[in-house]
Write an enzyme that holds these catalytic residues in place. Structure first.
Site, PDB file in Angstrom:
ATOM      1  N   ASP A  80       0.855  -1.188   0.000  1.00  0.00           N
ATOM      2  CA  ASP A  80       0.000   0.000   0.000  1.00  0.00           C
ATOM      3  C   ASP A  80       0.888   1.234   0.000  1.00  0.00           C
ATOM      4  O   ASP A  80       2.048   1.180   0.432  1.00  0.00           O
ATOM      5  CB  ASP A  80      -0.918   0.011   1.224  1.00  0.00           C
ATOM      6  CG  ASP A  80      -1.869   1.209   1.214  1.00  0.00           C
ATOM      7  OD1 ASP A  80      -2.562   1.393   0.197  1.00  0.00           O
ATOM      8  OD2 ASP A  80      -1.910   1.959   2.201  1.00  0.00           O
ATOM      9  N   SER A  81       0.332   2.337  -0.464  1.00  0.00           N
ATOM     10  CA  SER A  81       1.087   3.581  -0.455  1.00  0.00           C
ATOM     11  C   SER A  81       1.323   4.092   0.958  1.00  0.00           C
ATOM     12  O   SER A  81       2.197   4.936   1.167  1.00  0.00           O
ATOM     13  CB  SER A  81       0.352   4.647  -1.276  1.00  0.00           C
ATOM     14  OG  SER A  81      -0.945   4.870  -0.750  1.00  0.00           O
ATOM     15  N   CYS A 102      -4.328  -1.152  -2.295  1.00  0.00           N
ATOM     16  CA  CYS A 102      -4.384   0.291  -2.496  1.00  0.00           C
ATOM     17  C   CYS A 102      -5.218   0.539  -3.742  1.00  0.00           C
ATOM     18  O   CYS A 102      -4.890   0.026  -4.820  1.00  0.00           O
ATOM     19  CB  CYS A 102      -2.972   0.843  -2.672  1.00  0.00           C
ATOM     20  SG  CYS A 102      -2.887   2.592  -3.128  1.00  0.00           S
ATOM     21  N   GLU A 108      -5.996  10.052   8.866  1.00  0.00           N
ATOM     22  CA  GLU A 108      -4.581   9.930   9.243  1.00  0.00           C
ATOM     23  C   GLU A 108      -4.196  10.863  10.381  1.00  0.00           C
ATOM     24  O   GLU A 108      -3.179  10.640  11.035  1.00  0.00           O
ATOM     25  CB  GLU A 108      -3.698  10.148   8.017  1.00  0.00           C
ATOM     26  CG  GLU A 108      -3.856   9.066   6.967  1.00  0.00           C
ATOM     27  CD  GLU A 108      -2.621   8.866   6.119  1.00  0.00           C
ATOM     28  OE1 GLU A 108      -1.766   9.779   6.094  1.00  0.00           O
ATOM     29  OE2 GLU A 108      -2.513   7.804   5.487  1.00  0.00           O
ATOM     30  N   CYS A 156     -11.942   3.182  -0.792  1.00  0.00           N
ATOM     31  CA  CYS A 156     -10.643   3.629  -0.273  1.00  0.00           C
ATOM     32  C   CYS A 156     -10.406   2.871   1.014  1.00  0.00           C
ATOM     33  O   CYS A 156     -11.319   2.746   1.852  1.00  0.00           O
ATOM     34  CB  CYS A 156     -10.636   5.136  -0.017  1.00  0.00           C
ATOM     35  SG  CYS A 156      -9.128   5.722   0.822  1.00  0.00           S
ATOM     36  N   HIS A 209      -8.845   3.631   3.611  1.00  0.00           N
ATOM     37  CA  HIS A 209      -8.924   4.417   4.841  1.00  0.00           C
ATOM     38  C   HIS A 209     -10.347   4.488   5.380  1.00  0.00           C
ATOM     39  O   HIS A 209     -10.560   4.647   6.592  1.00  0.00           O
ATOM     40  CB  HIS A 209      -8.448   5.855   4.594  1.00  0.00           C
ATOM     41  CG  HIS A 209      -6.967   6.026   4.541  1.00  0.00           C
ATOM     42  ND1 HIS A 209      -6.184   5.485   3.551  1.00  0.00           N
ATOM     43  CD2 HIS A 209      -6.115   6.692   5.379  1.00  0.00           C
ATOM     44  CE1 HIS A 209      -4.924   5.814   3.769  1.00  0.00           C
ATOM     45  NE2 HIS A 209      -4.854   6.536   4.872  1.00  0.00           N
TER      46      HIS A 209
END
Length: 274
Positions: free
Chosen positions: A8-9, A71, A156, A190, A192
């Site tokens: 993942d990034s 990702c 984040e 996504c 996240h």
């Protein structure tokens, strides 16, 4: 033989990885987060491809024969090129999978109105990957997309319950639902966004189904390994998990627990292209 690689990034892929480990705990895994070069979502197709290809090759060098791009941006902007251009050059069996297809190939089982909503980053929305892939499997489904540019930085920065986060979550859901009164299924496109699941569910009308990717990708990976014994036999089974990051390992460990659900110990690896 070697572990299964998860790339993942940054941190988001840990939500998918968590579900993969729950579903398939017997395998060895290596997780690599390219945190030094995050975010990928605002970068060009060429840059995302270059970064993703380098990290995939790093995982190959760690004896991973199978790599999952956990990702959405990398899956949208780099996966096809890697599969078509780079993997045929490999001298032995190497496979790279993404998170978009496992989601899109089952979406038809969840919608009755045939109107589906996609909540994603601006980069994923711009790539049109979800409408294109869904149309391949289900030409009768209409796809409505809404970009959520602030959701990732809010997650984040651990702003999961703040009034500001609630405002932006409600706003983007409202914009999505304004596109059609017939949407009965929404996909969190996504990795996240599962951390915002309770908040999203609060603002999403109850009859609408809300799908996160983790379990769908885990089920798809289990099915893939069952259908491809030639790949499965190259994946070692010891239940060992290692975490790597291209950024500071201690910083990674501090945030990773929020996404993975338990403490992790990480090792720094160099990002060669920076």
């Amino acid at each position: 033989m070697g572990p299964i690689g998860i790339f993942d990034s940054g941190f988001g892929g840990l939500t998918v990885f968590r579900d993969i480990v729950r579903r398939l705990p017997q395998y060895d895994y290596v997780y690599l987060g390219d945190n030094a070069r995050v975010p990928y979502g605002t970068r060009s197709f060429e840059t995302v491809y270059a970064y993703t290809k380098e990290c995939v090759e790093k995982l190959f060098a760690m004896d991973c024969h199978l790599v999952v791009l956990a990702c959405n941006t990398a899956s949208a902007k780099a996966l096809r090129t890697i599969q078509q251009r780079d993997l045929p050059k490999q001298s032995d069996l190497r496979k790279v999978l993404g998170v978009i297809r496992p989601t899109t190939e089952v979406i038809g089982r969840h919608t009755e109105t045939r109107h589906v909503g996609i909540l994603a980053t601006p980069g994923t929305v711009k790539s049109m990957s979800y409408p294109i892939e869904i149309q391949k499997f289900y030409p009768d489904i209409t796809v409505h997309q809404q970009a959520c540019p602030l959701w990732v930085p809010l997650v984040e920065n651990a702003e999961l319950d703040s009034p500001g986060t609630a405002y932006f979550v409600e706003r983007e859901i409202g914009r999505l639902l304004q596109q059609s009164p017939h949407i009965d299924t929404v996909v969190l496109a996504c990795t996240h966004y599962p951390l915002l699941y309770p908040l999203i569910r609060r603002f999403l009308p109850e009859p609408i189904r809300l799908l996160a990717q983790g379990e769908l990708v885990a089920d798809s990976l289990a099915d893939y390994l069952l259908r491809h014994p030639e790949v499965e036999q190259l994946c070692t089974e010891g239940g060992n998990i290692r975490f790597f990051t291209t950024d500071n390992a201690m910083d990674f460990e501090g945030k990773a627990e929020t996404f993975y659900g338990k403490p992790v110990k990480a090792t720094h690896v160099k990002a060669l292209l920076t």
